[in-house]
Design a protein around this motif. Structure first.
Motif, PDB file in Angstrom:
ATOM      1  N   TYR A  17       0.854  -1.187   0.000  1.00  0.00           N
ATOM      2  CA  TYR A  17       0.000   0.000   0.000  1.00  0.00           C
ATOM      3  C   TYR A  17       0.887   1.233   0.000  1.00  0.00           C
ATOM      4  O   TYR A  17       1.887   1.283   0.719  1.00  0.00           O
ATOM      5  CB  TYR A  17      -0.880   0.035   1.257  1.00  0.00           C
ATOM      6  CG  TYR A  17      -1.998  -0.975   1.249  1.00  0.00           C
ATOM      7  CD1 TYR A  17      -3.292  -0.591   0.947  1.00  0.00           C
ATOM      8  CD2 TYR A  17      -1.768  -2.308   1.551  1.00  0.00           C
ATOM      9  CE1 TYR A  17      -4.333  -1.508   0.945  1.00  0.00           C
ATOM     10  CE2 TYR A  17      -2.793  -3.231   1.550  1.00  0.00           C
ATOM     11  CZ  TYR A  17      -4.072  -2.832   1.245  1.00  0.00           C
ATOM     12  OH  TYR A  17      -5.091  -3.736   1.238  1.00  0.00           O
ATOM     13  N   GLN A  56      -4.843   3.627   5.878  1.00  0.00           N
ATOM     14  CA  GLN A  56      -5.902   4.184   6.725  1.00  0.00           C
ATOM     15  C   GLN A  56      -7.042   4.797   5.916  1.00  0.00           C
ATOM     16  O   GLN A  56      -7.662   5.769   6.329  1.00  0.00           O
ATOM     17  CB  GLN A  56      -5.331   5.200   7.716  1.00  0.00           C
ATOM     18  CG  GLN A  56      -4.348   4.579   8.678  1.00  0.00           C
ATOM     19  CD  GLN A  56      -3.821   5.578   9.685  1.00  0.00           C
ATOM     20  OE1 GLN A  56      -3.718   6.763   9.395  1.00  0.00           O
ATOM     21  NE2 GLN A  56      -3.503   5.090  10.862  1.00  0.00           N
ATOM     22  N   ARG A  57      -7.321   4.213   4.769  1.00  0.00           N
ATOM     23  CA  ARG A  57      -8.462   4.626   3.940  1.00  0.00           C
ATOM     24  C   ARG A  57      -9.468   3.484   3.941  1.00  0.00           C
ATOM     25  O   ARG A  57      -9.106   2.320   3.885  1.00  0.00           O
ATOM     26  CB  ARG A  57      -8.037   4.901   2.497  1.00  0.00           C
ATOM     27  CG  ARG A  57      -7.004   5.977   2.346  1.00  0.00           C
ATOM     28  CD  ARG A  57      -7.681   7.320   2.324  1.00  0.00           C
ATOM     29  NE  ARG A  57      -6.672   8.335   2.074  1.00  0.00           N
ATOM     30  CZ  ARG A  57      -6.617   9.469   2.723  1.00  0.00           C
ATOM     31  NH1 ARG A  57      -7.491   9.756   3.647  1.00  0.00           N
ATOM     32  NH2 ARG A  57      -5.700  10.344   2.455  1.00  0.00           N
ATOM     33  N   GLU A  58     -10.748   3.822   3.969  1.00  0.00           N
ATOM     34  CA  GLU A  58     -11.782   2.812   3.904  1.00  0.00           C
ATOM     35  C   GLU A  58     -11.823   2.216   2.508  1.00  0.00           C
ATOM     36  O   GLU A  58     -11.690   2.922   1.509  1.00  0.00           O
ATOM     37  CB  GLU A  58     -13.127   3.450   4.236  1.00  0.00           C
ATOM     38  CG  GLU A  58     -14.277   2.478   4.216  1.00  0.00           C
ATOM     39  CD  GLU A  58     -15.579   3.143   4.592  1.00  0.00           C
ATOM     40  OE1 GLU A  58     -16.592   2.777   3.984  1.00  0.00           O
ATOM     41  OE2 GLU A  58     -15.577   4.033   5.464  1.00  0.00           O
ATOM     42  N   GLU A  59     -11.986   0.898   2.447  1.00  0.00           N
ATOM     43  CA  GLU A  59     -12.085   0.213   1.170  1.00  0.00           C
ATOM     44  C   GLU A  59     -13.423  -0.507   1.076  1.00  0.00           C
ATOM     45  O   GLU A  59     -13.963  -0.978   2.076  1.00  0.00           O
ATOM     46  CB  GLU A  59     -10.959  -0.820   1.022  1.00  0.00           C
ATOM     47  CG  GLU A  59      -9.579  -0.196   0.933  1.00  0.00           C
ATOM     48  CD  GLU A  59      -8.504  -1.226   0.669  1.00  0.00           C
ATOM     49  OE1 GLU A  59      -7.729  -1.014  -0.262  1.00  0.00           O
ATOM     50  OE2 GLU A  59      -8.454  -2.236   1.376  1.00  0.00           O
ATOM     51  N   THR A  60     -13.941  -0.586  -0.134  1.00  0.00           N
ATOM     52  CA  THR A  60     -15.145  -1.357  -0.389  1.00  0.00           C
ATOM     53  C   THR A  60     -14.737  -2.814  -0.543  1.00  0.00           C
ATOM     54  O   THR A  60     -13.787  -3.124  -1.268  1.00  0.00           O
ATOM     55  CB  THR A  60     -15.837  -0.875  -1.681  1.00  0.00           C
ATOM     56  OG1 THR A  60     -16.140   0.505  -1.547  1.00  0.00           O
ATOM     57  CG2 THR A  60     -17.096  -1.665  -1.963  1.00  0.00           C
ATOM     58  N   VAL A  61     -15.448  -3.715   0.132  1.00  0.00           N
ATOM     59  CA  VAL A  61     -15.134  -5.138   0.082  1.00  0.00           C
ATOM     60  C   VAL A  61     -16.276  -5.867  -0.609  1.00  0.00           C
ATOM     61  O   VAL A  61     -17.452  -5.702  -0.255  1.00  0.00           O
ATOM     62  CB  VAL A  61     -14.931  -5.720   1.497  1.00  0.00           C
ATOM     63  CG1 VAL A  61     -14.590  -7.213   1.420  1.00  0.00           C
ATOM     64  CG2 VAL A  61     -13.850  -4.954   2.251  1.00  0.00           C
ATOM     65  N   LEU A 100     -10.905  -5.846  -2.814  1.00  0.00           N
ATOM     66  CA  LEU A 100     -10.814  -4.632  -2.017  1.00  0.00           C
ATOM     67  C   LEU A 100     -10.613  -3.465  -2.966  1.00  0.00           C
ATOM     68  O   LEU A 100      -9.648  -3.446  -3.728  1.00  0.00           O
ATOM     69  CB  LEU A 100      -9.637  -4.713  -1.035  1.00  0.00           C
ATOM     70  CG  LEU A 100      -9.574  -5.950  -0.144  1.00  0.00           C
ATOM     71  CD1 LEU A 100      -8.297  -5.948   0.682  1.00  0.00           C
ATOM     72  CD2 LEU A 100     -10.790  -6.006   0.749  1.00  0.00           C
ATOM     73  N   GLN A 131      -2.699   5.392   0.525  1.00  0.00           N
ATOM     74  CA  GLN A 131      -3.738   4.371   0.585  1.00  0.00           C
ATOM     75  C   GLN A 131      -3.947   3.839   2.000  1.00  0.00           C
ATOM     76  O   GLN A 131      -4.981   3.238   2.290  1.00  0.00           O
ATOM     77  CB  GLN A 131      -3.388   3.199  -0.337  1.00  0.00           C
ATOM     78  CG  GLN A 131      -3.418   3.560  -1.800  1.00  0.00           C
ATOM     79  CD  GLN A 131      -2.847   2.445  -2.651  1.00  0.00           C
ATOM     80  OE1 GLN A 131      -1.931   1.744  -2.254  1.00  0.00           O
ATOM     81  NE2 GLN A 131      -3.403   2.291  -3.841  1.00  0.00           N
ATOM     82  N   SER A 156     -10.538   0.859  -3.523  1.00  0.00           N
ATOM     83  CA  SER A 156     -10.457   2.196  -2.938  1.00  0.00           C
ATOM     84  C   SER A 156      -9.706   3.104  -3.892  1.00  0.00           C
ATOM     85  O   SER A 156      -8.590   2.784  -4.316  1.00  0.00           O
ATOM     86  CB  SER A 156      -9.731   2.152  -1.596  1.00  0.00           C
ATOM     87  OG  SER A 156      -9.584   3.448  -1.070  1.00  0.00           O
TER      88      SER A 156
END
Length: 158
Positions: free
Chosen positions: A32, A38-43, A148, A36, A150
Motif C-alpha cells: 500500500y 488508513q483509507r476505507e475500502e469497499t469489500v 478490495l 492508501q 479504494s
C-alpha cells in the motif's frame, strides 16, 4: 590506468545502480502507498473464474532515458579507451551508441514484472478482472476471494 577513465567508470556505475530504482510501480496486493493507508475500502466477495499469467510493464511505454544515458556514458568511456587520436573518437562514439541501446534494454527488463490477471465472478453475478503482481498466494479457479477497492485501485485477496 588513466585517472579520468576511472572517474568516468565510477560515475557510470553510480548511474547504473540508480537505474535499479527506476521501476517504481509495484502492482502488488500486499503493498500500500502512504496515501492508501488508513483509507476505507469497499469489500466485495466472489469466486475465481480464471487466472492467467501476464507481464506488467512499469515503464508505461516510456523510453528508458536513464538507462540509455548511463549505458551511453559507459560505452563511450570504454570505447574511447580503444585506439588513439581519431580512432579513439570513433570507437568512443560507436561505444556510446551501443551502450545507449544496451542501457535502454537493461532498464526495460528491470521495469517488467510477472503478474496475474484474475477473473472473479462476484456474488451478484457480475464479472471483474484484476491484474496484480505475483507476490502472495496463487489463486485457483473455484476459490473464494475478496476484492478490495479504494480510489480506483482494486486488489484480490483471500
Amino acid at each position: 590506468m588513466n585517472r579520468s577513465w576511472v572517474k568516468a567508470c565510477a560515475w557510470a556505475l553510480v548511474v547504473s545502480l540508480a537505474l535499479s530504482g527506476c521501476a517504481t510501480f509495484d502492482g502488488s496486493a500486499n503493498v500500500y502507498s502512504a496515501s492508501q493507508a488508513q483509507r476505507e475500502e469497499t469489500v466485495r466477495f466472489g469466486t475465481v473464474e480464471s487466472v492467467r499469467g501476464v507481464t506488467i510493464d512499469a515503464s508505461n511505454g516510456q523510453p528508458g532515458v536513464l538507462g540509455a544515458l548511463g549505458g551511453g556514458l559507459l560505452g563511450a568511456v570504454a570505447g574511447s579507451a580503444i585506439g588513439g587520436g581519431h580512432g579513439s573518437l570513433l570507437s568512443g562514439a560507436i561505444g556510446g551508441i551501443a551502450g545507449a541501446v544496451a542501457g535502454d534494454q537493461v532498464q526495460s527488463h528491470f521495469a517488467q514484472k510477472h503478474g496475474v490477471e484474475i477473473t472473479v465472478r462476484l456474488d451478484d453475478g457480475s464479472l471483474r478482472a484484476v491484474t496484480q503482481s505475483v507476490d502472495g498466494p496463487m489463486f485457483r479457479a473455484g476459490e473464494r476471494v475478496r476484492l478490495l477497492s479504494s480510489g480506483g485501485v482494486t486488489r484480490v485477496t483471500v
